[in-house]
Design an enzyme around this catalytic site. Structure first.
Site, PDB file in Angstrom:
ATOM      1  N   ASP A 118       2.374   5.340   1.578  1.00 46.82           N
ATOM      2  CA  ASP A 118       0.795   5.190   1.362  1.00 46.82           C
ATOM      3  C   ASP A 118       0.083   6.442   1.950  1.00 46.82           C
ATOM      4  O   ASP A 118       1.529   7.075   2.748  1.00 46.82           O
ATOM      5  CB  ASP A 118      -0.171   4.623   2.078  1.00 46.82           C
ATOM      6  CG  ASP A 118      -1.537   4.610   3.034  1.00 46.82           C
ATOM      7  OD1 ASP A 118      -2.325   5.070   2.423  1.00 46.82           O
ATOM      8  OD2 ASP A 118      -1.338   4.815   4.481  1.00 46.82           O
ATOM      9  N   ASP A 120      -3.408   8.959   3.876  1.00 52.46           N
ATOM     10  CA  ASP A 120      -3.462   8.753   5.230  1.00 52.46           C
ATOM     11  C   ASP A 120      -2.760   7.767   6.511  1.00 52.46           C
ATOM     12  O   ASP A 120      -2.578   6.960   5.957  1.00 52.46           O
ATOM     13  CB  ASP A 120      -5.084   8.628   5.081  1.00 52.46           C
ATOM     14  CG  ASP A 120      -5.908   9.674   4.516  1.00 52.46           C
ATOM     15  OD1 ASP A 120      -6.163  10.591   5.087  1.00 52.46           O
ATOM     16  OD2 ASP A 120      -6.156   9.209   3.345  1.00 52.46           O
ATOM     17  N   ASP A 310       0.069   2.269   6.430  1.00 49.50           N
ATOM     18  CA  ASP A 310      -0.286   1.904   7.924  1.00 49.50           C
ATOM     19  C   ASP A 310      -2.032   0.652   7.561  1.00 49.50           C
ATOM     20  O   ASP A 310      -2.311   0.374   8.750  1.00 49.50           O
ATOM     21  CB  ASP A 310      -1.000   2.834   8.678  1.00 49.50           C
ATOM     22  CG  ASP A 310      -1.989   3.601   7.871  1.00 49.50           C
ATOM     23  OD1 ASP A 310      -2.663   3.520   6.324  1.00 49.50           O
ATOM     24  OD2 ASP A 310      -2.754   3.761   8.229  1.00 49.50           O
TER      25      ASP A 310
HETATM   26  O1  LIG Z   1      -4.796   4.502   1.295  1.00 53.56           O
HETATM   27  P1  LIG Z   1      -5.085   5.587   2.360  1.00 53.56           P
HETATM   28  O2  LIG Z   1      -4.379   6.611   1.871  1.00 53.56           O
HETATM   29  O3  LIG Z   1      -4.733   4.949   3.427  1.00 53.56           O
HETATM   30  O4  LIG Z   1      -6.827   5.481   2.706  1.00 53.56           O
HETATM   31  C1  LIG Z   1      -8.066   4.707   3.009  1.00 53.56           C
HETATM   32  C2  LIG Z   1      -8.519   5.741   3.738  1.00 53.56           C
HETATM   33  O5  LIG Z   1      -7.754   6.873   3.612  1.00 53.56           O
HETATM   34  C3  LIG Z   1      -9.188   8.012   4.704  1.00 53.56           C
HETATM   35  O6  LIG Z   1      -9.592   7.705   6.242  1.00 53.56           O
HETATM   36  C4  LIG Z   1      -8.741   7.772   6.800  1.00 53.56           C
HETATM   37  O7  LIG Z   1      -8.241   8.796   7.361  1.00 53.56           O
HETATM   38  C5  LIG Z   1      -9.051   9.458   7.504  1.00 53.56           C
HETATM   39  C6  LIG Z   1      -8.174  11.102   7.794  1.00 53.56           C
HETATM   40  O8  LIG Z   1      -7.487  11.335   8.674  1.00 53.56           O
HETATM   41  C7  LIG Z   1      -9.630   9.621   8.783  1.00 53.56           C
HETATM   42  O9  LIG Z   1     -11.267  10.216   8.742  1.00 53.56           O
HETATM   43  C8  LIG Z   1     -10.647   7.585   8.289  1.00 53.56           C
HETATM   44  O10 LIG Z   1     -11.196   7.176   9.652  1.00 53.56           O
HETATM   45  C9  LIG Z   1      -9.606   6.483   8.107  1.00 53.56           C
HETATM   46  O11 LIG Z   1     -10.294   4.883   7.601  1.00 53.56           O
HETATM   47  C10 LIG Z   1      -9.900   8.358   2.817  1.00 53.56           C
HETATM   48  O12 LIG Z   1     -10.807   8.884   3.752  1.00 53.56           O
HETATM   49  C11 LIG Z   1     -11.035   7.756   2.991  1.00 53.56           C
HETATM   50  O13 LIG Z   1     -11.805   7.659   1.858  1.00 53.56           O
HETATM   51  C12 LIG Z   1      -9.586   5.881   2.736  1.00 53.56           C
HETATM   52  O14 LIG Z   1      -9.923   4.921   1.745  1.00 53.56           O
END
Ligand SMILES: O=P(O)(O)OC[C@H]1O[C@H](O[C@H]2O[C@H](CO)[C@@H](O)[C@H](O)[C@H]2O)[C@H](O)[C@@H](O)[C@@H]1O
Length: 385
Positions: A118, A120, A310
């Site tokens: 994954d 983020d 995560d």
């Molecule tokens: O599947 P992932 O790669 O984990 O993506 C899930 C979401 O990730 C991002 O948002 C998350 O990370 C951001 C940066 O650290 C943070 O600001 C946010 O609060 C988190 O939810 C991404 O921006 C989303 O579009 C994804 O859905």
């Protein structure tokens, strides 16, 4: 009667809601105060008609449930001794993948490890601005080495192009939009011939709809300070990390009003983010299965997939591995969460340490293998004809 954290699916909006309920032997009641769960993220999954009826009494109750769920999906730090005790008992069932490294590599012996990562919160630390969630050069170098030894895929909720712009490694497989946009390596991969032409977009018919919803949400949420709408191509993220908690219900209401017009879209949640996506039966778990098949491991017993993530959306992939009885999932979390993952790591720096160990272990075993082969050759050569 005890309080339990419960995950329910609202049949109308499709949202997975986390709420606290008082549970007796025979029935379930929502608690009056609808407090956030005592241990955020620790849920049991049930489906009780009565519970849903309670939530449906009026729109206000439903919005409260949304806000509770938003809180539950945004756990912060272990604060009380009771919670750290919970962490200690949780760790027993989901031990650190670093501590269990030998057991893990022993279990993989004779099998091809395939890595699913994954983005983020796994490869990059969570930051306020989603556009600035950069991964470190050290992490990039580690993933590059990893991909030399194992087929490696990035599986993200983000739009594929965006996650690629962060990772910048052409030799990897990428599954963006929660797996709804899969592409093979753009640079020659040694693992699968023809991978460069691989493309899978099971939700392509939703593209115009998702784009329309993105634009509407952008407009509608303008009045909520801190809200950020992100276009992830086959899905949309509405971020509330920078929204004052007092405004969460306002934002939930805005999203709900828009979503009501689109019954073919559903809502899931991540870390301080509401995620809108097509109702098709496709998720990170399906993406993992698709990628294993594309790599030629569909019905193989000698494959060992490892998925590190995560978020709640990563649970679909953890479940697939559990059900297949192959490989395992690693949850990146500092706090106890209900999960189908077998192991845990606390944060991206531990993920990097684990990946490095995997690379070193593989390098050493290959070296040993080649040394032994050379020795055997030498012995053969020294034998009289
Ligand atoms: O599947 P992932 O790669 O984990 O993506 C899930 C979401 O990730 C991002 O948002 C998350 O990370 C951001 C940066 O650290 C943070 O600001 C946010 O609060 C988190 O939810 C991404 O921006 C989303 O579009 C994804 O859905």
């Amino acid at each position: 009667m005890t309080n339990q954290n419960v995950m329910v699916t609202d049949t109308k909006s499709g949202i997975n809601m986390a709420i606290t309920v008082a549970v007796s032997n025979s029935s379930l009641f929502t608690t009056a105060a609808q407090k956030p769960p005592a241990v955020p993220g620790s849920y049991i999954t049930i489906s009780k008609k009565k519970l849903l009826q309670n939530l449906d009494i009026n729109g206000g109750a439903r919005i409260n449930a949304w806000v509770d769920s938003m809180r539950a999906s945004s756990p912060t730090h272990i604060k009380s001794p009771a919670l750290s005790e919970d962490l200690n008992s949780w760790i027993v069932h989901h031990p650190s993948a670093l501590d269990m490294f030998e057991q893990i590599t022993n279990a993989s012996k004779g099998k091809q490890i395939v890595m699913f990562l994954d983005y983020d919160g796994t490869l990059s630390p969570i930051v306020d601005d989603p556009d600035r969630a950069f991964m470190s050069d050290a992490m990039r170098a580690t993933v590059r080495k990893l991909a030399r030894y194992f087929p490696t895929a990035i599986v993200s909720g983000r739009c594929r192009d965006k996650v690629y712009s962060f990772v910048r490694l052409a030799e990897l497989y990428y599954a963006g939009s929660h797996g709804m946009d899969i592409k093979g390596p753009s640079k020659g991969s040694k693992y699968k011939k023809g991978a460069q032409s691989l493309l899978c977009q099971p939700a392509s018919e939703f593209l115009p709809m998702v784009d329309e919803v993105y634009k509407t949400l952008l407009e509608v949420t303008k009045s909520t300070p801190g809200a950020k709408v992100e276009n992830n191509k086959f899905c949309v993220s509405v971020h509330f990390r920078c929204v004052d908690e007092k405004k969460w219900s306002e934002l939930a209401q805005q999203v709900r009003t828009v979503l009501k017009e689109y019954p073919k879209l559903r809502l899931t949640q991540g870390r301080k983010v509401l995620e809108i996506r097509p109702t098709i039966k496709w998720d990170k778990g399906k993406a993992l299965e698709f990628l294993l098949e594309s790599l030629g491991y569909a019905n193989c017993t000698d494959v060992f997939p490892v998925y590190i993530g995560d978020d709640r959306t990563d649970e679909d992939a953890f479940k697939v591995l559990r059900d297949r009885g192959q490989g395992f999932g690693i949850l990146v979390s500092k706090i106890p969460k209900d999960t189908s993952a077998s192991y845990s790591l606390q944060e991206p720096s531990e993920v990097m340490a684990f990946l490095r160990r995997l690379v070193d272990w593989k390098r050493m075993s290959l070296r040993r293998h080649f040394r032994m082969r050379r020795r055997l050759e030498e012995i053969k050569m020294s034998l009289p004809n």
